[in-house]
Design an enzyme around this catalytic site. Structure first.
Site, PDB file in Angstrom:
ATOM      1  N   ASP A  43       0.841  -1.157   0.077  1.00 44.92           N
ATOM      2  CA  ASP A  43       0.166  -0.025  -0.011  1.00 44.92           C
ATOM      3  C   ASP A  43       0.781   1.249   0.005  1.00 44.92           C
ATOM      4  O   ASP A  43       1.371   1.582   1.000  1.00 44.92           O
ATOM      5  CB  ASP A  43      -0.949   0.126   1.197  1.00 44.92           C
ATOM      6  CG  ASP A  43      -2.065  -0.877   1.320  1.00 44.92           C
ATOM      7  OD1 ASP A  43      -2.517  -0.906   0.237  1.00 44.92           O
ATOM      8  OD2 ASP A  43      -2.285  -1.935   2.076  1.00 44.92           O
ATOM      9  N   LYS A 277      33.629   9.455 -18.046  1.00 40.77           N
ATOM     10  CA  LYS A 277      33.537  10.962 -17.632  1.00 40.77           C
ATOM     11  C   LYS A 277      32.906  11.133 -16.305  1.00 40.77           C
ATOM     12  O   LYS A 277      31.954  10.520 -15.924  1.00 40.77           O
ATOM     13  CB  LYS A 277      32.343  11.657 -18.781  1.00 40.77           C
ATOM     14  CG  LYS A 277      32.361  13.226 -18.302  1.00 40.77           C
ATOM     15  CD  LYS A 277      31.246  13.903 -19.376  1.00 40.77           C
ATOM     16  CE  LYS A 277      31.381  15.240 -19.311  1.00 40.77           C
ATOM     17  NZ  LYS A 277      31.254  15.887 -17.989  1.00 40.77           N
ATOM     18  N   ASP A 279      32.031  12.480 -12.551  1.00 41.24           N
ATOM     19  CA  ASP A 279      31.102  13.387 -12.017  1.00 41.24           C
ATOM     20  C   ASP A 279      31.513  14.206 -10.675  1.00 41.24           C
ATOM     21  O   ASP A 279      31.282  13.960  -9.585  1.00 41.24           O
ATOM     22  CB  ASP A 279      29.973  12.724 -11.663  1.00 41.24           C
ATOM     23  CG  ASP A 279      28.429  13.666 -11.631  1.00 41.24           C
ATOM     24  OD1 ASP A 279      27.500  13.044 -11.187  1.00 41.24           O
ATOM     25  OD2 ASP A 279      28.977  14.890 -11.935  1.00 41.24           O
ATOM     26  N   GLU A 414      27.414   9.635 -16.550  1.00 40.38           N
ATOM     27  CA  GLU A 414      27.406  10.882 -17.205  1.00 40.38           C
ATOM     28  C   GLU A 414      27.662  10.793 -18.763  1.00 40.38           C
ATOM     29  O   GLU A 414      26.915  11.549 -19.446  1.00 40.38           O
ATOM     30  CB  GLU A 414      27.878  12.153 -16.627  1.00 40.38           C
ATOM     31  CG  GLU A 414      27.767  13.374 -17.121  1.00 40.38           C
ATOM     32  CD  GLU A 414      28.327  14.449 -16.489  1.00 40.38           C
ATOM     33  OE1 GLU A 414      28.364  15.704 -16.995  1.00 40.38           O
ATOM     34  OE2 GLU A 414      28.945  14.143 -15.465  1.00 40.38           O
ATOM     35  N   LYS A 725      12.463  -2.697 -34.297  1.00 42.52           N
ATOM     36  CA  LYS A 725      13.413  -3.783 -34.207  1.00 42.52           C
ATOM     37  C   LYS A 725      14.528  -3.971 -35.496  1.00 42.52           C
ATOM     38  O   LYS A 725      15.379  -4.385 -35.505  1.00 42.52           O
ATOM     39  CB  LYS A 725      12.981  -5.119 -34.224  1.00 42.52           C
ATOM     40  CG  LYS A 725      12.075  -5.483 -33.087  1.00 42.52           C
ATOM     41  CD  LYS A 725      11.559  -6.951 -32.625  1.00 42.52           C
ATOM     42  CE  LYS A 725      10.584  -7.134 -33.923  1.00 42.52           C
ATOM     43  NZ  LYS A 725      10.033  -8.635 -33.772  1.00 42.52           N
ATOM     44  N   GLY A 726      14.192  -3.244 -36.557  1.00 41.35           N
ATOM     45  CA  GLY A 726      14.856  -3.341 -37.690  1.00 41.35           C
ATOM     46  C   GLY A 726      15.555  -2.205 -38.223  1.00 41.35           C
ATOM     47  O   GLY A 726      15.851  -0.931 -37.464  1.00 41.35           O
ATOM     48  N   ASP A 777      11.579  -6.900 -47.188  1.00 40.67           N
ATOM     49  CA  ASP A 777      10.324  -6.394 -47.388  1.00 40.67           C
ATOM     50  C   ASP A 777      10.456  -5.384 -48.392  1.00 40.67           C
ATOM     51  O   ASP A 777      10.921  -4.281 -48.218  1.00 40.67           O
ATOM     52  CB  ASP A 777       9.717  -5.828 -46.035  1.00 40.67           C
ATOM     53  CG  ASP A 777       8.271  -5.341 -46.432  1.00 40.67           C
ATOM     54  OD1 ASP A 777       7.814  -5.581 -47.706  1.00 40.67           O
ATOM     55  OD2 ASP A 777       7.470  -4.888 -45.614  1.00 40.67           O
ATOM     56  N   ARG A 794       7.825   6.918 -33.087  1.00 40.79           N
ATOM     57  CA  ARG A 794       6.910   5.636 -33.105  1.00 40.79           C
ATOM     58  C   ARG A 794       6.117   5.367 -31.878  1.00 40.79           C
ATOM     59  O   ARG A 794       6.452   5.777 -30.772  1.00 40.79           O
ATOM     60  CB  ARG A 794       7.912   4.400 -33.164  1.00 40.79           C
ATOM     61  CG  ARG A 794       8.825   4.287 -34.603  1.00 40.79           C
ATOM     62  CD  ARG A 794       8.246   4.412 -35.868  1.00 40.79           C
ATOM     63  NE  ARG A 794       7.309   3.539 -36.363  1.00 40.79           N
ATOM     64  CZ  ARG A 794       7.540   2.385 -36.858  1.00 40.79           C
ATOM     65  NH1 ARG A 794       8.794   2.008 -37.348  1.00 40.79           N
ATOM     66  NH2 ARG A 794       6.510   1.669 -37.202  1.00 40.79           N
ATOM     67  N   ARG A 796       5.294   3.487 -29.825  1.00 42.20           N
ATOM     68  CA  ARG A 796       5.538   2.045 -28.980  1.00 42.20           C
ATOM     69  C   ARG A 796       6.443   2.608 -27.787  1.00 42.20           C
ATOM     70  O   ARG A 796       6.815   3.784 -27.574  1.00 42.20           O
ATOM     71  CB  ARG A 796       6.432   1.370 -29.702  1.00 42.20           C
ATOM     72  CG  ARG A 796       6.091   1.069 -31.174  1.00 42.20           C
ATOM     73  CD  ARG A 796       6.999   0.341 -32.053  1.00 42.20           C
ATOM     74  NE  ARG A 796       6.488  -0.058 -33.324  1.00 42.20           N
ATOM     75  CZ  ARG A 796       7.250  -0.558 -34.348  1.00 42.20           C
ATOM     76  NH1 ARG A 796       8.545  -0.960 -34.054  1.00 42.20           N
ATOM     77  NH2 ARG A 796       6.593  -0.867 -35.579  1.00 42.20           N
TER      78      ARG A 796
END
Length: 847
Positions: A43, A277, A279, A414, A725-726, A777, A794, A796
């Site tokens: 909770d 790098k 910090d 960083e 993915k492509g 394709d 996209r 997604r």
């Protein structure tokens, strides 16, 4: 939600739970109670308006930003419930055992009432187990659903991590030390924490796979008598390693540091060395006759600030005179440097955790080394600096720069600094040292503060500015990233600088002035932020510390703000399109404004197919090729010569693109031909769509093979990520050939690849044949078919974009590395700059 609901559900003659009464608390109370009822859950409770706003998180909180945990809104609880721990009798509402799993303070990023009403609450937790920024996002209810469901999501920050499970690592109560099972059995004491709890608390937050001390040294060669020549003894008792002594010179009082230039991508090739790098504070260590001085990049002497084990270790180095360049840090237990911890140690007078990572040697025992190649300077430095202790050698990596940066960002660091291996040390900023960052971060001048509403003698936010034309320009506020100690320390320092006069060049509006105390602009803050807004303000800023090594007059804006068109009004600009990333409609409009010069040739003057998501990526979505009711005036209807009865949609300018954002368009798929030449395509798109089990290197290899075949046919080939993915390999065409001719050409190319390597490629769309193989394709190269535009987002998770990339950088990137949030880091150069100039006619036959 009133406490009447809470009281009505409970019989207080049978349960020990506190009776519900609204009370005036201090504000900002946070607690998570582990509740083993009919179903185990956690909770979450946040104090607001005298009650605890409550959600039942079914699977408990996760530190992984990719994990979205269901949080069901429940009735408000009284403030006294925050300390409740015990057993609720069977038959009573919520019957079962309860422990206080975590507690602390919470701080909303924005108005919490507005956030609850809008359905997106952003806040920061400072508990004993949970820390950093979090999101609560309300889900759209399904038909007939009565409960109100939210998602609890960890924000991407330094406290996020993918590895480990905080619930399993730390199962005990922070109040009693008991587990929920022990409470259910009536075991243990609620007054005294157990030894297991103490051990558990020391583990929390230490299992994330961050850069460790071992990671700093694993690239170094082991010591041996063959590859580590001994030092050459010199008069005066010092030592100088190596055959080339450099130029004889007196030890300088100060050398202006060599600075790195910010770039979008780290350099590739074997001519570069890559370092983490750090910090911390950049400092030069000047050693002379056993005495050390620590100098800032502007020449200030900060030796006294770091005196102790660190200065003692530097003075113990076996040299008579030296000038070392490095970074002073404080490390987390994981080994990653933490600027906030460094600030805390300085404020608290603590000196035992300072570590100085030495990365360059400029002078050694009477000889200046700046003219020597970097690799020789580092070799001499490595022999000089011990492997352990407060002074350490900064190891470098000779892997591909993109690969090193990817790992650094994955570890929440960083970024990296890449240095040309043969470069001399040249003061000032140049191109022989470059830096690539994982997130936007820079320094800002503090021009004011607001008082904390929850804690006395503490700041709530800082008003920030940058130097512009000799004056201080206001850029917004930062209200997160402060610990209680830092918030008090800033209050002490800033109240001493209070003034009646605004330090900002322009008058602030009423919202910016509300509750603001002006201060003399003498302090500099380092701030991490997500992006610049169109009106030049910071978006999603978080405080990282004070930078006393940076002069106020040097603080300029590192990145220009975008100027979004004022002619298109965005209604509900704070509507969230990508909940996990917190990307809003306004963020998307700012993104497209920034990339407009790049995306314009691919989306203007063409028929468009659009993916619209009015409620964001988690709501309903639909493709739109034709006009819709309420279509903005900036989006035009264009008649297809073959079917004038059903006009398509198109845009001409940036106003049109922002109008698409207003219409909740999250993907833009243009035709491969222009409105001036519907029947003559001006590009080829070969979509490489991987089946299940195909690794990314195989997709990269396939893109290279498509490129070879296109170039053999006399065409130029460019590549971009698909945002999924492509990859897409795209060839510009002189618009002379017809659609059937282009389709025939691309079909023969795809079928030839599938015939030559049937174990790797297929040219048919059937998913059953694609497992472990890549679909080439070609069907996008026919009339009426579309492909996602370069730079289009996209719809997604991840807010990825379809990003043009250089061929040489392709092996070092991932398919979803480019997002709305990090695109500013990748616009320094245009890998498709010659795209249209490279157009060639479609060959009449395959070469």
């Amino acid at each position: 939600m009133a406490l009447e609901t809470y009281n009505a559900k409970r019989d207080f003659t049978r349960t020990a739970e506190p009776q519900g009464k609204t009370a005036a608390g201090e504000g900002g109370l946070y607690v998570i109670q582990k509740h083993d009822a009919r179903r185990l859950h956690y909770d979450l409770r946040l104090e607001l308006d005298g009650v605890l706003k409550s959600w039942a998180v079914t699977r408990g909180p996760s530190l992984d930003p990719a994990e979205k945990r269901l949080a069901v809104e429940v009735e408000d609880h009284p403030l006294d419930y925050a300390t409740f721990e015990g057993t609720i009798p069977k038959g009573q509402y919520g019957g079962g055992s309860v422990i206080v799993w975590d507690k602390g303070r919470w701080r909303p990023d924005f108005d919490p009432h507005a956030g609850l009403k809008k359905g997106h609450l952003e806040f920061e937790l400072e508990g004993e187990k949970l820390h950093g920024r979090w999101h609560l996002i309300r889900m759209k209810p399904r038909r007939g659903e009565k409960r109100i469901n939210w998602l609890l999501i960890k924000a991407e920050d330094g406290d996020a991590r993918e590895a480990g499970d905080i619930l399993k690592e730390a199962p005990r109560s922070v109040a009693s030390g008991r587990t929920v099972e022990e409470v259910g059995k009536g075991l243990g004491s609620a007054a005294k924490a157990s030894k297991a709890t103490v051990q558990e608390r020391t583990k929390v937050g230490k299992t994330a796979p961050l850069v460790s001390r071992a990671a700093q040294t694993r690239q170094r060669k082991p010591e041996s008598t063959t590859d580590r020549p001994g030092p050459t003894e010199r008069k005066g008792g010092g030592s100088r390693a190596g055959k080339k002594p450099g130029r004889k010179e007196k030890l300088p009082d100060f050398i202006e540091p060599m600075l790195a230039t910010l770039v979008a991508h780290p350099p590739a090739g074997g001519d570069w060395l890559h370092e983490i790098k750090f910090d911390g504070y950049r400092l030069l260590a000047r050693l002379e006759k056993g005495k050390v001085r620590l100098l800032t990049r502007s020449g200030l002497d900060w030796t006294e600030r770091f005196s102790g084990p660190l200065t003692g270790a530097l003075e113990a180095l076996a040299v008579t005179a030296a000038m070392i360049d490095g970074e002073l840090v404080v490390e987390k237990a994981s080994g990653a440097s933490d600027f906030g911890a460094l600030q805390a140690d300085l404020s608290g007078g603590r000196a035992d955790r300072f570590v100085y990572y030495a990365f360059d040697l400029l002078h050694l025992d009477g000889y200046g080394l700046r003219a020597l190649p970097l690799v020789e300077r580092k070799a001499a430095l490595e022999r000089l600096v011990p492997r352990e202790g407060p002074v350490r050698f900064s190891a470098h990596f000779d892997n591909d720069g993109a690969d090193v940066l990817e790992h650094a960002c994955g570890l929440r660091l960083e970024g990296i600094v890449s240095k040309r291996a043969a470069s001399p040390y040249v003061s000032g900023r140049g191109r022989d040292w470059v830096k690539a960052k994982c997130a936007s971060r820079q320094e800002f001048v503090i021009g004011g503060f607001t008082q904390s509403s929850a804690t006395p003698q503490a700041i709530g936010s800082l008003a920030l500015g940058v130097q512009e034309a000799g004056a201080l320009r206001h850029v917004g506020r930062v209200g997160t990233g402060f610990t209680a100690e830092v918030a008090h320390d800033l209050w002490v320092r800033l109240t001493a600088l209070e003034t009646d006069d605004s330090p900002f060049s322009a008058r602030l509006d009423a919202t910016a002035r509300r509750g603001l105390h002006y201060v003399r602009p003498e302090l500099v803050a380092e701030v991490e932020f997500r992006a610049w807004t169109s009106d030049g303000r910071l978006r999603h800023a978080a405080f990282r510390g004070l930078r006393e090594d940076k002069p106020v007059g040097d603080i300029l804006r590192e990145e220009e703000a975008v100027e979004r068109p004022a002619s298109v009004e965005l209604t509900h600009p704070d509507r969230v399109y990508w909940p996990a990333e917190g990307v809003t409609k306004a963020d998307l409009a700012d993104y497209y404004t920034r990339v407009w010069p790049r995306i314009a040739p691919f989306v203007t003057g063409r028929a468009l197919a659009l993916l619209r998501c009015p409620e964001g990526i988690e709501g309903p979505s639909f493709f739109q090729k034709h006009a819709w009711r309420g279509i903005p005036e900036q989006v035009h209807q264009v008649k297809d010569p073959n079917n004038p009865e059903e006009p398509f949609v198109a845009i001409d300018d940036l106003d049109g693109l922002i109008a698409l954002v207003q219409s909740a368009v999250l993907e833009i798929h243009p035709w491969g031909s222009t409105l001036q030449s519907w029947e003559k395509p001006d590009m080829i798109v070969m979509d490489l769509d991987p089946g299940e089990g195909v690794a990314w290197p195989d997709i990269v290899s396939a893109a290279g093979k498509v490129r070879e075949r296109l170039e053999e046919a006399g065409l130029a080939a460019f590549v971009k990520t698909s945002g999924g993915k492509g990859l897409h390999v795209v060839a510009p065409l002189t618009p002379k050939a017809t659609w059937p001719s282009v389709k025939s050409f691309t079909k023969s190319l795809a079928e030839a690849m599938a015939a030559d390597e049937p174990e790797h490629f297929v040219a048919t769309i059937s998913k059953a044949r694609r497992k472990g193989r890549i679909l080439i394709d070609y069907l996008r190269n026919q009339r009426g078919m579309t492909a996602v535009a370069p730079y289009s987002t996209r719809a997604r998770p991840g807010a990825a974009v379809s990003m043009p990339v250089p061929w040489e950088a392709l092996p070092g990137i991932g398919p979803q590395d480019f997002t709305v949030l990090n695109i500013a880091d990748h616009l320094a150069s245009d890998p498709w700059e010659t795209f249209r100039a490279s157009a060639k006619p479609l060959p009449t036959r395959r070469r």
